[in-house]
Design a protein around this motif. Structure first.
Motif, PDB file in Angstrom:
ATOM      1  N   GLY A 229       0.809  -1.221   0.000  1.00 53.27           N
ATOM      2  CA  GLY A 229       0.000   0.000   0.000  1.00 53.27           C
ATOM      3  C   GLY A 229       0.835   1.260   0.000  1.00 53.27           C
ATOM      4  O   GLY A 229       2.059   1.220   0.019  1.00 53.27           O
ATOM      5  N   CYS A 230       0.145   2.406  -0.041  1.00 47.75           N
ATOM      6  CA  CYS A 230       0.847   3.685  -0.073  1.00 47.75           C
ATOM      7  C   CYS A 230      -0.077   4.788   0.444  1.00 47.75           C
ATOM      8  O   CYS A 230      -1.257   4.808   0.117  1.00 47.75           O
ATOM      9  CB  CYS A 230       1.283   4.004  -1.506  1.00 47.75           C
ATOM     10  SG  CYS A 230       2.278   5.494  -1.580  1.00 47.75           S
ATOM     11  N   ASN A 231       0.513   5.710   1.232  1.00 47.35           N
ATOM     12  CA  ASN A 231      -0.275   6.834   1.775  1.00 47.35           C
ATOM     13  C   ASN A 231       0.052   8.148   1.100  1.00 47.35           C
ATOM     14  O   ASN A 231      -0.347   9.199   1.571  1.00 47.35           O
ATOM     15  CB  ASN A 231       0.032   7.009   3.281  1.00 47.35           C
ATOM     16  CG  ASN A 231      -0.563   5.893   4.105  1.00 47.35           C
ATOM     17  OD1 ASN A 231      -1.333   5.084   3.609  1.00 47.35           O
ATOM     18  ND2 ASN A 231      -0.196   5.828   5.371  1.00 47.35           N
TER      19      ASN A 231
ATOM     20  N   TYR B  50      -0.442   9.491  -2.099  1.00 42.31           N
ATOM     21  CA  TYR B  50      -1.377  10.167  -3.000  1.00 42.31           C
ATOM     22  C   TYR B  50      -0.697  11.124  -3.973  1.00 42.31           C
ATOM     23  O   TYR B  50      -1.059  12.299  -4.043  1.00 42.31           O
ATOM     24  CB  TYR B  50      -2.470  10.911  -2.205  1.00 42.31           C
ATOM     25  CG  TYR B  50      -3.429   9.965  -1.541  1.00 42.31           C
ATOM     26  CD1 TYR B  50      -4.494   9.417  -2.254  1.00 42.31           C
ATOM     27  CD2 TYR B  50      -3.250   9.571  -0.213  1.00 42.31           C
ATOM     28  CE1 TYR B  50      -5.363   8.518  -1.663  1.00 42.31           C
ATOM     29  CE2 TYR B  50      -4.111   8.673   0.395  1.00 42.31           C
ATOM     30  CZ  TYR B  50      -5.162   8.161  -0.340  1.00 42.31           C
ATOM     31  OH  TYR B  50      -6.013   7.277   0.235  1.00 42.31           O
ATOM     32  N   CYS B  51       0.298  10.645  -4.692  1.00 44.56           N
ATOM     33  CA  CYS B  51       0.796  11.424  -5.824  1.00 44.56           C
ATOM     34  C   CYS B  51      -0.418  11.559  -6.750  1.00 44.56           C
ATOM     35  O   CYS B  51      -1.160  10.584  -6.934  1.00 44.56           O
ATOM     36  CB  CYS B  51       1.936  10.696  -6.521  1.00 44.56           C
ATOM     37  SG  CYS B  51       3.301  10.389  -5.390  1.00 44.56           S
ATOM     38  N   THR B  52      -0.611  12.746  -7.332  1.00 46.04           N
ATOM     39  CA  THR B  52      -1.928  13.004  -7.940  1.00 46.04           C
ATOM     40  C   THR B  52      -2.210  12.167  -9.198  1.00 46.04           C
ATOM     41  O   THR B  52      -3.346  12.033  -9.604  1.00 46.04           O
ATOM     42  CB  THR B  52      -2.082  14.501  -8.297  1.00 46.04           C
ATOM     43  OG1 THR B  52      -0.976  14.861  -9.140  1.00 46.04           O
ATOM     44  CG2 THR B  52      -2.088  15.367  -7.057  1.00 46.04           C
ATOM     45  N   TYR B  53      -1.155  11.604  -9.811  1.00 50.22           N
ATOM     46  CA  TYR B  53      -1.344  10.802 -11.027  1.00 50.22           C
ATOM     47  C   TYR B  53      -1.559   9.326 -10.711  1.00 50.22           C
ATOM     48  O   TYR B  53      -1.874   8.535 -11.593  1.00 50.22           O
ATOM     49  CB  TYR B  53      -0.108  10.920 -11.945  1.00 50.22           C
ATOM     50  CG  TYR B  53       1.182  10.625 -11.203  1.00 50.22           C
ATOM     51  CD1 TYR B  53       1.605   9.320 -10.992  1.00 50.22           C
ATOM     52  CD2 TYR B  53       1.961  11.659 -10.677  1.00 50.22           C
ATOM     53  CE1 TYR B  53       2.757   9.048 -10.282  1.00 50.22           C
ATOM     54  CE2 TYR B  53       3.108  11.397  -9.968  1.00 50.22           C
ATOM     55  CZ  TYR B  53       3.498  10.086  -9.761  1.00 50.22           C
ATOM     56  OH  TYR B  53       4.632   9.806  -9.044  1.00 50.22           O
ATOM     57  N   CYS B  54      -1.390   8.925  -9.457  1.00 49.81           N
ATOM     58  CA  CYS B  54      -1.164   7.500  -9.172  1.00 49.81           C
ATOM     59  C   CYS B  54      -2.369   6.787  -8.574  1.00 49.81           C
ATOM     60  O   CYS B  54      -3.017   7.271  -7.641  1.00 49.81           O
ATOM     61  CB  CYS B  54       0.036   7.379  -8.229  1.00 49.81           C
ATOM     62  SG  CYS B  54       0.471   5.673  -7.922  1.00 49.81           S
ATOM     63  N   VAL B  55      -2.615   5.608  -9.075  1.00 48.58           N
ATOM     64  CA  VAL B  55      -3.784   4.838  -8.684  1.00 48.58           C
ATOM     65  C   VAL B  55      -3.491   3.915  -7.483  1.00 48.58           C
ATOM     66  O   VAL B  55      -4.410   3.378  -6.868  1.00 48.58           O
ATOM     67  CB  VAL B  55      -4.260   4.043  -9.950  1.00 48.58           C
ATOM     68  CG1 VAL B  55      -3.438   2.798 -10.170  1.00 48.58           C
ATOM     69  CG2 VAL B  55      -5.724   3.735  -9.913  1.00 48.58           C
TER      70      VAL B  55
END
Ligand code: 5AD
Ligand code: SF4
Length: 446
Positions: free
Chosen positions: A156-158, A160-165
């Motif tokens: 997972g990832c927190n 939130y780079c704006t391009y990334c799903v």
């Protein structure tokens, strides 16, 4: 990440009588482990599923399971469009694939895509037969034996780079229990594995989001690197992927202090323009990135740096793109992965109005890639005439290939009595754009 997830599903299913690796057209079960990072990856899955519809008409007993990010993102929509799918399982459910397949048969639950914020990566350890014995029996080890393995350390990832799903498809960032990681590395190394790559979407923030054990707090990625590196018999250690904003001085110093950490670092920058980096929500500037590059080179001279680049992010002007080219000239990456920006469902960037024309994106990508290729060749030529430590991956009478600590592929024509898995000293005699050519030196020193 996906490669390791596929391995986890195969290992889990071996307990249910499945054997991995048959031809797709003959298999009882086909699993598509999917990626939705860019639209192209997703389209490939959909066209393969279309093909499998026909196969299933001929062999109705064949089961089709879609796992991973497309499964997570599409869920029931996928099943509505493609009723020939037997099971759709999301990214947090792969460890459970065996029971879920059985359940789909009994009560018809064919979509499992729950994403929990309090998810914990289950204890899951590889069951491997020792490789050393197989190795001793053959002059040159069978290619199926892998001396390099991936170990998942977080999911997972927190960010939130704006391009990334990814934050939407893989959920909140969860670090795996440190004792489970060390146990897995120990099992692999005892079975003959020489090189471990620690895996996560953003390994630098390991231990930040959740405690990794009750008795080891605070505990971060640098601590984990040190602990893994001291597993006896582990020759090489790597990790991927890192976000520059979380790259601490302590972690950079690991390249100087952790002896088996390979001199190679994949550090995605995405863009050289501060305006675009801000709009991407990357939380660093080009200057801050360059500062880190400088420090890394100070701690580990000769470190091979690679990166990811997105061209044509919404609003990217010619000047912004030139900033990316300037950063490429400044860093002179050993290699890079570069992509045209692609709108992903639910992301902030997909809602931005100023989309860059497809033709412009293609032109920028070609310009970037051409210059990167030239730089990669020049970088590779720097190795010619010098010695490198190389782990042999394939080895036969007619030669083979291996990998340097800097992660370059080296081809060679004489194995000089060595076998796959050996780490040898090689003199580099030729450099191409994508690989090197070397000769094994007659010495035991690596
Ligand atoms: N469009 C293009 N490239 C993307 N990446 C992630 N999301 C997108 C997108 N929407 C690239 C980034 C990332 C790599 C894994 O994929 O460069 O680092
Ligand atoms: Fe995606 Fe990586 Fe950004 Fe996370 S850090 S949102 S995985 S690009």
């Amino acid at each position: 990440m996906n490669e390791r997830d596929s391995e986890i599903m195969a290992q889990s299913l071996s307990g249910y009588g499945y054997i991995e690796g048959m031809e797709m057209n003959e298999a009882d079960l086909v699993i598509l482990n999917t990626c939705s990072i860019r639209a192209k990856a997703e389209q490939k899955v959909l066209s393969l599923l279309g093909y499998l519809r026909k196969t299933k008409l001929k062999r109705p007993a064949m089961k089709i399971c879609v796992a991973g990010c497309v499964a997570q993102q599409e869920g029931n929509r996928l099943l509505d469009r493609m009723p020939h799918i037997d099971l759709v399982i999301g990214t947090q459910n792969i460890y459970n694939i065996g029971p879920l397949l059985l359940r789909a048969e009994t009560d018809g639950s064919r979509v499992v895509t729950e994403l929990r914020d309090d998810y914990a990566i289950p204890k899951f350890l590889p069951a491997l037969s020792p490789m050393a014995a197989d190795r001793a029996e053959s002059a040159c080890a069978a290619p199926s034996i892998q001396f390099s393995k991936f170990v998942t350390i977080m999911q997972g990832c927190n960010n939130y780079c704006t391009y990334c799903v990814v934050p939407y498809t893989r959920g909140r960032e969860i670090s795996r229990n440190v004792d489970d990681i060390i146990e897995e590395v120990n099992i692999l190394v005892k079975a003959g594995v020489k090189e471990i790559t620690l895996l996560g979407q953003n390994v630098n923030s390991y231990g930040k989001a959740n405690a990794v054990t009750a008795d080891r707090r605070p505990y971060n990625f640098s601590d984990l690197l040190r602990e893994v590196s001291s597993v006896e018999g582990l020759a090489r250690l790597r990790f991927t992927t890192s976000n520059p904003k979380d790259l601490t001085d302590a972690l950079m110093k690991s390249f100087r202090d952790v002896k088996n950490l390979c001199p190679q670092f994949h550090l995605p920058v995405q863009s050289g323009s501060d305006r675009i980096l801000k709009s991407m929500n990357r939380k660093y500037t080009a200057a801050q990135y360059l500062e880190k590059v400088e420090k890394l080179r100070e701690y580990m001279p000769g470190i091979a740096l690679t990166t990811d680049i997105i061209v044509g992010f919404p609003g990217e002007s010619d000047e912004d793109f030139q900033d990316t080219m300037n950063l490429l000239e400044e860093v002179r990456f050993h290699g890079s992965f570069s992509f045209k920006y692609s709108d992903r469902p639910g992301t902030q960037a997909s809602k931005l109005a100023e989309k860059v024309d497809e033709r412009v994106k293609m032109e920028r990508l070609a310009v970037f890639q051409q210059r990167q290729d030239e730089i990669s060749l020049l970088r590779n030529r720097e190795y010619v005439g010098h010695g490198q430590s190389v782990m042999l991956e394939e080895c036969s009478e007619s030669g083979g290939k291996g990998r340097t600590g800097t992660n370059h592929i080296v081809h060679f024509s004489e194995c000089r009595g060595h076998v796959a898995g050996d780490i040898v000293r090689m003199k580099i005699v030729h450099a191409g754009q994508h690989s090197l050519r070397g000769e094994i030196e007659k010495t035991d020193e690596v």
